[in-house]
Write a protein that holds these residues in place. Structure first.
Motif, short mmCIF file in Angstrom:
data_model
loop_
_atom_site.label_atom_id
_atom_site.label_comp_id
_atom_site.label_asym_id
_atom_site.label_seq_id
_atom_site.Cartn_x
_atom_site.Cartn_y
_atom_site.Cartn_z
N ILE A 1 63.87 28.88 70.31
CA ILE A 1 63.96 29.76 71.47
C ILE A 1 65.33 29.58 72.09
N GLY A 2 66.10 30.66 72.15
CA GLY A 2 67.43 30.58 72.73
C GLY A 2 68.26 31.78 72.31
N GLY A 3 69.50 31.73 72.69
CA GLY A 3 70.42 32.79 72.33
C GLY A 3 70.32 33.98 73.27
N SER A 4 71.05 34.99 72.95
CA SER A 4 71.10 36.22 73.75
C SER A 4 70.99 37.41 72.82
N ILE A 5 70.50 38.49 73.37
CA ILE A 5 70.39 39.74 72.61
C ILE A 5 71.12 40.83 73.37
N THR A 6 71.57 41.84 72.63
CA THR A 6 72.21 42.99 73.25
C THR A 6 71.36 44.21 73.00
N ILE A 7 71.14 44.97 74.05
CA ILE A 7 70.40 46.22 73.94
C ILE A 7 71.36 47.35 74.27
N SER A 8 71.55 48.25 73.31
CA SER A 8 72.42 49.41 73.50
C SER A 8 71.58 50.64 73.80
N ASN A 9 72.20 51.64 74.38
CA ASN A 9 71.52 52.90 74.71
C ASN A 9 70.25 52.64 75.53
N LEU A 10 70.42 51.92 76.63
CA LEU A 10 69.28 51.58 77.50
C LEU A 10 68.53 52.82 77.94
N THR A 11 67.21 52.76 77.86
CA THR A 11 66.38 53.85 78.36
C THR A 11 66.14 53.64 79.86
N THR B 1 73.38 46.19 77.66
CA THR B 1 73.43 44.92 78.37
C THR B 1 73.10 43.79 77.41
N THR B 2 73.49 42.58 77.79
CA THR B 2 73.15 41.38 77.04
C THR B 2 72.19 40.56 77.89
N VAL B 3 71.12 40.09 77.26
CA VAL B 3 70.09 39.34 77.97
C VAL B 3 69.91 37.99 77.29
N SER B 4 69.98 36.93 78.08
CA SER B 4 69.74 35.57 77.60
C SER B 4 68.24 35.31 77.57
N LEU B 5 67.76 34.81 76.45
CA LEU B 5 66.33 34.49 76.36
C LEU B 5 65.96 33.38 77.33
N LYS B 6 66.82 32.41 77.51
CA LYS B 6 66.54 31.32 78.46
C LYS B 6 66.44 31.84 79.90
N LYS B 7 67.33 32.78 80.27
CA LYS B 7 67.26 33.35 81.62
C LYS B 7 66.00 34.18 81.79
N PHE B 8 65.62 34.91 80.75
CA PHE B 8 64.39 35.69 80.80
C PHE B 8 63.20 34.76 80.96
N GLU B 9 63.19 33.67 80.19
CA GLU B 9 62.10 32.69 80.26
C GLU B 9 62.03 32.05 81.65
N LYS B 10 63.19 31.76 82.24
CA LYS B 10 63.23 31.16 83.58
C LYS B 10 62.61 32.12 84.60
N GLN B 11 62.93 33.40 84.50
CA GLN B 11 62.35 34.39 85.40
C GLN B 11 60.83 34.52 85.19
N LEU B 12 60.39 34.35 83.96
CA LEU B 12 58.96 34.44 83.65
C LEU B 12 58.18 33.36 84.41
#
Length: 83
Positions: A34-44, A65-76
């Motif tokens: 679990i880690g890393g970041s993902i990029t989502i293009s053409n956001l809906t 946008t680029t989203v960090s999995l760790k930051k997403f997990e922290k918000q969860l």
């Protein structure tokens, strides 16, 4: 219904999470943890709404946008699905 099943149902029924979780799954598979970041293009519009609600930032003018999995997990951990 238990907390896990409630979370699964919520995220499956919210269209804005679909690509986010698909990309998170692919990232975790590629790096092996679990880690890393993902990029989502053409956001809906749904994705922009989800990201705004999740991170408290304005995404209306963004196309990607680029989203960090760790930051997403922290918000969860600050949601009803914590734990």
């Amino acid at each position: 219904m238990n907390k896990l099943q409630d979370a699964i149902n919520y995220f499956k029924n919210e269209a804005g999470y679909s690509r986010l979780f698909e990309k998170f799954a692919a990232k975790m598979e590629s790096i092996g943890h679990i880690g890393g970041s993902i990029t989502i293009s053409n956001l809906t519009d749904n994705e922009k709404k989800v990201l705004r609600n999740w991170f408290g930032r304005d995404y209306t003018k963004k196309t990607s946008t680029t989203v960090s999995l760790k930051k997403f997990e922290k918000q969860l951990e600050d949601t009803r699905f914590q734990g």
